[in-house]
Scaffold this active site. Structure first.
Site, PDB file in Angstrom:
ATOM      1  N   ASP A 233       0.821  -1.210   0.000  1.00  0.00           N
ATOM      2  CA  ASP A 233       0.000   0.000   0.000  1.00  0.00           C
ATOM      3  C   ASP A 233       0.858   1.264   0.000  1.00  0.00           C
ATOM      4  O   ASP A 233       1.835   1.367   0.750  1.00  0.00           O
ATOM      5  CB  ASP A 233      -0.886   0.040   1.249  1.00  0.00           C
ATOM      6  CG  ASP A 233      -1.794  -1.171   1.384  1.00  0.00           C
ATOM      7  OD1 ASP A 233      -1.346  -2.294   1.076  1.00  0.00           O
ATOM      8  OD2 ASP A 233      -2.945  -0.997   1.812  1.00  0.00           O
ATOM      9  N   HIS A 235      -1.130   4.478  -0.470  1.00  0.00           N
ATOM     10  CA  HIS A 235      -2.156   5.337   0.151  1.00  0.00           C
ATOM     11  C   HIS A 235      -1.861   6.832   0.049  1.00  0.00           C
ATOM     12  O   HIS A 235      -1.927   7.566   1.038  1.00  0.00           O
ATOM     13  CB  HIS A 235      -2.360   4.942   1.619  1.00  0.00           C
ATOM     14  CG  HIS A 235      -3.347   3.827   1.800  1.00  0.00           C
ATOM     15  ND1 HIS A 235      -4.663   3.903   1.394  1.00  0.00           N
ATOM     16  CD2 HIS A 235      -3.204   2.597   2.339  1.00  0.00           C
ATOM     17  CE1 HIS A 235      -5.290   2.785   1.672  1.00  0.00           C
ATOM     18  NE2 HIS A 235      -4.424   1.967   2.233  1.00  0.00           N
ATOM     19  N   ASP A 262      -4.128  -0.308  -3.360  1.00  0.00           N
ATOM     20  CA  ASP A 262      -4.280   0.808  -2.424  1.00  0.00           C
ATOM     21  C   ASP A 262      -3.244   1.898  -2.697  1.00  0.00           C
ATOM     22  O   ASP A 262      -2.475   2.305  -1.833  1.00  0.00           O
ATOM     23  CB  ASP A 262      -4.227   0.338  -0.968  1.00  0.00           C
ATOM     24  CG  ASP A 262      -5.540  -0.289  -0.521  1.00  0.00           C
ATOM     25  OD1 ASP A 262      -6.385  -0.590  -1.384  1.00  0.00           O
ATOM     26  OD2 ASP A 262      -5.724  -0.493   0.690  1.00  0.00           O
ATOM     27  N   ASP A 265      -6.230   7.215  -1.538  1.00  0.00           N
ATOM     28  CA  ASP A 265      -7.048   7.381  -0.331  1.00  0.00           C
ATOM     29  C   ASP A 265      -6.175   7.598   0.905  1.00  0.00           C
ATOM     30  O   ASP A 265      -5.056   7.130   1.008  1.00  0.00           O
ATOM     31  CB  ASP A 265      -7.989   6.194  -0.084  1.00  0.00           C
ATOM     32  CG  ASP A 265      -9.274   6.290  -0.886  1.00  0.00           C
ATOM     33  OD1 ASP A 265      -9.616   7.405  -1.317  1.00  0.00           O
ATOM     34  OD2 ASP A 265      -9.942   5.249  -1.076  1.00  0.00           O
ATOM     35  N   ARG A 266      -6.782   8.312   1.864  1.00  0.00           N
ATOM     36  CA  ARG A 266      -6.159   8.663   3.149  1.00  0.00           C
ATOM     37  C   ARG A 266      -5.039   9.685   2.973  1.00  0.00           C
ATOM     38  O   ARG A 266      -5.144  10.801   3.439  1.00  0.00           O
ATOM     39  CB  ARG A 266      -5.702   7.425   3.920  1.00  0.00           C
ATOM     40  CG  ARG A 266      -6.869   6.507   4.306  1.00  0.00           C
ATOM     41  CD  ARG A 266      -6.459   5.515   5.370  1.00  0.00           C
ATOM     42  NE  ARG A 266      -7.561   4.627   5.742  1.00  0.00           N
ATOM     43  CZ  ARG A 266      -8.456   4.895   6.679  1.00  0.00           C
ATOM     44  NH1 ARG A 266      -8.379   6.016   7.354  1.00  0.00           N
ATOM     45  NH2 ARG A 266      -9.423   4.042   6.943  1.00  0.00           N
ATOM     46  N   ASN A 294      -8.528  -2.852  -2.362  1.00  0.00           N
ATOM     47  CA  ASN A 294      -9.909  -2.565  -1.962  1.00  0.00           C
ATOM     48  C   ASN A 294     -10.219  -1.073  -2.004  1.00  0.00           C
ATOM     49  O   ASN A 294     -11.388  -0.678  -2.068  1.00  0.00           O
ATOM     50  CB  ASN A 294     -10.195  -3.126  -0.565  1.00  0.00           C
ATOM     51  CG  ASN A 294      -9.358  -2.479   0.513  1.00  0.00           C
ATOM     52  OD1 ASN A 294      -8.127  -2.518   0.476  1.00  0.00           O
ATOM     53  ND2 ASN A 294     -10.004  -1.879   1.504  1.00  0.00           N
ATOM     54  N   HIS A 295      -9.185  -0.226  -2.011  1.00  0.00           N
ATOM     55  CA  HIS A 295      -9.424   1.219  -2.094  1.00  0.00           C
ATOM     56  C   HIS A 295      -9.491   1.732  -3.526  1.00  0.00           C
ATOM     57  O   HIS A 295      -9.720   2.935  -3.726  1.00  0.00           O
ATOM     58  CB  HIS A 295      -8.372   1.998  -1.298  1.00  0.00           C
ATOM     59  CG  HIS A 295      -8.716   2.108   0.148  1.00  0.00           C
ATOM     60  ND1 HIS A 295      -9.381   3.187   0.678  1.00  0.00           N
ATOM     61  CD2 HIS A 295      -8.508   1.258   1.180  1.00  0.00           C
ATOM     62  CE1 HIS A 295      -9.565   3.008   1.974  1.00  0.00           C
ATOM     63  NE2 HIS A 295      -9.040   1.846   2.308  1.00  0.00           N
ATOM     64  N   HIS A 343      -3.847  -8.264  -3.354  1.00  0.00           N
ATOM     65  CA  HIS A 343      -3.888  -7.232  -2.324  1.00  0.00           C
ATOM     66  C   HIS A 343      -4.342  -7.778  -0.980  1.00  0.00           C
ATOM     67  O   HIS A 343      -3.735  -7.504   0.054  1.00  0.00           O
ATOM     68  CB  HIS A 343      -4.803  -6.086  -2.748  1.00  0.00           C
ATOM     69  CG  HIS A 343      -4.881  -5.006  -1.718  1.00  0.00           C
ATOM     70  ND1 HIS A 343      -3.838  -4.130  -1.483  1.00  0.00           N
ATOM     71  CD2 HIS A 343      -5.847  -4.671  -0.817  1.00  0.00           C
ATOM     72  CE1 HIS A 343      -4.167  -3.305  -0.505  1.00  0.00           C
ATOM     73  NE2 HIS A 343      -5.380  -3.611  -0.089  1.00  0.00           N
ATOM     74  N   ARG A 391     -12.961  -7.185   9.220  1.00  0.00           N
ATOM     75  CA  ARG A 391     -13.315  -5.993   8.448  1.00  0.00           C
ATOM     76  C   ARG A 391     -14.784  -5.962   8.058  1.00  0.00           C
ATOM     77  O   ARG A 391     -15.279  -4.947   7.572  1.00  0.00           O
ATOM     78  CB  ARG A 391     -12.467  -5.924   7.181  1.00  0.00           C
ATOM     79  CG  ARG A 391     -10.978  -5.845   7.427  1.00  0.00           C
ATOM     80  CD  ARG A 391     -10.226  -5.860   6.105  1.00  0.00           C
ATOM     81  NE  ARG A 391      -8.784  -5.990   6.294  1.00  0.00           N
ATOM     82  CZ  ARG A 391      -7.943  -4.972   6.384  1.00  0.00           C
ATOM     83  NH1 ARG A 391      -8.392  -3.743   6.327  1.00  0.00           N
ATOM     84  NH2 ARG A 391      -6.647  -5.180   6.526  1.00  0.00           N
ATOM     85  N   HIS A 418      -2.402  -4.767   2.346  1.00  0.00           N
ATOM     86  CA  HIS A 418      -3.723  -4.567   2.972  1.00  0.00           C
ATOM     87  C   HIS A 418      -3.700  -4.276   4.462  1.00  0.00           C
ATOM     88  O   HIS A 418      -4.678  -3.800   5.008  1.00  0.00           O
ATOM     89  CB  HIS A 418      -4.569  -5.820   2.691  1.00  0.00           C
ATOM     90  CG  HIS A 418      -6.037  -5.701   2.917  1.00  0.00           C
ATOM     91  ND1 HIS A 418      -6.771  -4.572   2.606  1.00  0.00           N
ATOM     92  CD2 HIS A 418      -6.936  -6.593   3.404  1.00  0.00           C
ATOM     93  CE1 HIS A 418      -8.045  -4.783   2.881  1.00  0.00           C
ATOM     94  NE2 HIS A 418      -8.169  -5.997   3.373  1.00  0.00           N
TER      95      HIS A 418
END
Length: 489
Positions: A233, A235, A262, A265-266, A294-295, A343, A391, A418
Site C-alpha cells: 500500500d 495510500h 491501495d 485514499d487517506r 480494496n481502495h 492485495h 473488516r 492490505h
C-alpha cells in the site's frame, strides 16, 4: 462482597473496579494512537464486566481506527443492546456502516439519534450529510440505468482541451509518456505543481485501454539473475513513494516493479501517486505492474479522500473516469508460476484454482462476497481454519488454508498487502504468507516503517528493505475525505 447483576451476568465488585481501571488505561493508549493495546485493554475490561455499554463503544471506536469495521459493527450493536440511551453506540455503528459503504443502514442510526436529541446540531449534521450521500447514490443509480452505463471515456474530447501559454509543466511527446516526461512530472509534483488536464486525461484514456486488454490474473516472468520488487500500500503518500525510488532505483526494464493495490485514499497526495504509477505503467508496460486494492473502488474513494482530491485538483468527470479505469485493474499476479501476489488474501472455499482467478469478470465495483471480494479484502490469521472477517468483508484464513491453496496450485508462497505492519512487513503461516505495506507512518500517526520486497528469478527468495517516513508538505492526511469521516467520533 457487593455484586452487580445485569442480563443474567453476575459481576463482583472487585471485577467492576478492575474493569474501570482497564478502561481508563485503554483510553490513554487510544489517545496515543496505540489502538491494538487499547483494544486488548478494553477486551479485559469487558471480560471483567461484560455489562457496560461504553466498554463496547470504546472498543468499537478503536476497531474503527484500526479499520476492523466488522468487529466495530458487532461491538457497537452490543453497546446498543446493553443501553439504547448510549447514543455513541449508534454513532459507532453508523460509522462502521459508512466505512463498509452501507449508507442506508448508517442513515437509520443517525435518524435514531436525531429523534432522541432533536436539538442536537451535531446529530442533525450527521443525519443530513449521510442523507445527501444516500440520495446521491440513488440518483446516480437511476441515471446509470437510463444512460445504459455510457462510458465516461467516450465523452472525453482531448482536442477541445487547449494548452495555455503559461503552462510550463511536462508535456507528452507525440502523445506518449517518455522517461524525461516521468522525471519532469515527479519534479513538478515535488514542488506541488499540477499536470495539465489534457495530459492527465490522455494518460487515463491510454491506461484504461491498456488494462482493459489485460487478464484478471497476470503472469510475470522473471529471469534468473533479474531483480524484481514488490511494494504494498502507498495510500497517497507521494513523498514516501519518491523515497522508494530513491532507495531502490527508478522503474526500468532492468528494475521492474509490482505495486500491490491501495495506491490512493487517506494520504492527500493520491493524485500525484496515481499519475506517477500510471505513467510508469505506460512507459514500461512489460516491466511495471499494478494490482487492484480494496481502495480502488468508488465507495472507498468517496469516503477516504481520493474522489474529493480529484474534484479539487481536476473535475468530477475525471473522478468518474478513474472509477472506470480502476474497474479494469488486474486482481492478481503470478510470478514465475511460483508466487501469487494479491492485495487482500485467500478464499472462503478450498477448491479455488489459478484458472478460477483468471476467469473472474472484474470490470465492476467489488462485490460483497465471492472470489473478487476476497482477493481484495481477506486477511490471514494465526489459527487454523477460517472465520468471519474483522473488516466485515472477505474472510480470515489460517495457515492450513494457505498450505492447501499452495499445494493445489503448485505455488511456493503468497504475497499480500492490505494491513499496516510495524516493521513494514510480516512473515506468517510457516513462511508461506508474506504481508508487505509500503506507507510508513501511515496517516502521519501510526509510527510504522514501510517496506518493499526484492527477489531474484532463480530462487524467488524474498529480501526485505525497510525505511522510515520522509517529510512532506503541510497537507494533512484525509484533507479531502468525506466530511462525515471527521464527524464520526
Amino acid at each position: 462482597m457487593t455484586e452487580n447483576s445485569l442480563n443474567d451476568t453476575t459481576v463482583t465488585q472487585e471485577n467492576v473496579e478492575k474493569a474501570e481501571r482497564y478502561k481508563t488505561e485503554a483510553n490513554e493508549y487510544f489517545k496515543n494512537q496505540d489502538f491494538n493495546t487499547a483494544i486488548n485493554l478494553y477486551t479485559k475490561a469487558i471480560e471483567c464486566n461484560p455489562n457496560i455499554a461504553i466498554y463496547y463503544g470504546n472498543r468499537s471506536f478503536a476497531y474503527l481506527k484500526s479499520e476492523f469495521f466488522g468487529y466495530a459493527l458487532t461491538d457497537a450493536s452490543k453497546a446498543i443492546e446493553l443501553d439504547r440511551s448510549y447514543l455513541k453506540g449508534f454513532y459507532r455503528r453508523a460509522a462502521a456502516h459508512m466505512s463498509l459503504g452501507k449508507f442506508k443502514e448508517a442513515l437509520k442510526d443517525y435518524e435514531y439519534v436525531t429523534k432522541a436529541k432533536p436539538n442536537d446540531k451535531d446529530a442533525k449534521l450527521k443525519y443530513t450529510e449521510c442523507n445527501k450521500i444516500v440520495k446521491k447514490i440513488a440518483f446516480e443509480k437511476a441515471i446509470s440505468v437510463e444512460d445504459n452505463k455510457r462510458n465516461i471515456a467516450d465523452t472525453i474530447d482531448l482536442d477541445a482541451m487547449a494548452i495555455e501559454n503559461d503552462y510550463n509543466g511536462p508535456e507528452l511527446e507525440d502523445g506518449k509518456v517518455t522517461l524525461q516526461f516521468m522525471k519532469d512530472l515527479m519534479e513538478l509534483y515535488k514542488k506541488q505543481g499540477k499536470l495539465h488536464r489534457k495530459y492527465a486525461y490522455k494518460i487515463l484514456l491510454d491506461i484504461k485501454a491498456y488494462f482493459s486488454a489485460q487478464p484478471s490474473l497476470v503472469d510475470v516472468n522473471i529471469e534468473d539473475d533479474d531483480k524484481f520488487t514488490v511494494c504494498g500500500d502507498i495510500h497517497g503518500q507521494f513523498f514516501d513513494l519518491m523515497n522508494i525510488f530513491e532507495l531502490n532505483g527508478l522503474p526500468s526494464p532492468t528494475n521492474p516493479y509490482l505495486f500491490n493495490g491501495d495506491f490512493v485514499d487517506r494520504g492527500s497526495f493520491s493524485v500525484e501517486c496515481i499519475f506517477t504509477l500510471f505513467g510508469f505503467k505506460l512507459l514500461y508496460p512489460n516491466y511495471f505492474f499494478m494490482s487492484r486494492g480494496n481502495h480502488e473502488s468508488a465507495t472507498m474513494n468517496q469516503m477516504y479522500g481520493f474522489e474529493g482530491e480529484v474534484k479539487a485538483k481536476y473535475t468530477a468527470q475525471m473522478a468518474d473516469l478513474f472509477t472506470e479505469v480502476y474497474n479494469w485493474l488486474p486482481l492478481a499476479h503470478c510470478l514465475n508460476n511460483r508466487v501469487l501476489v494479491m492485495h487482500g488474501g485467500l478464499f472462503n472455499r478450498d477448491d479455488v484454482t489459478l484458472a478460477d482467478i483468471r476467469a473472474i469478470e472484474r470490470n465492476r465495483q467489488p462485490p460483497e462476497d465471492g472470489l473478487m471480494c476476497e482477493l481484495l479484502w481477506s486477511d490471514p490469521m494465526p489459527q487454523n481454519g477460517r472465520t468471519t472477517s474483522k473488516r466485515g468483508v472477505g474472510c480470515q484464513f489460517g495457515p492450513d488454508i494457505t498450505k492447501k491453496f499452495l499445494a493445489q496450485n503448485k505455488l511456493d508462497y503468497i504475497i499480500r498487502s492490505h494491513e499496516v505492519k510495524n516493521d513494514g512487513y510480516e512473515i506468517a503461516h510457516d513462511n508461506k504468507c508474506i504481508t508487505v505495506f509500503s506507507a510508513p507512518n501511515y496517516c502521519d500517526t501510526m509510527g510504522n516503517k514501510g517496506a518493499f520486497i526484492t527477489l531474484k528469478g532463480k530462487d524467488m527468495i524474498p529480501k526485505y528493505t525497510t525505511y522510515d517516513a520522509v517529510p512532506h508538505p503541510n497537507v494533512k492526511p484525509m484533507a479531502y475525505a468525506n466530511s462525515l469521516l471527521s464527524l464520526m467520533c
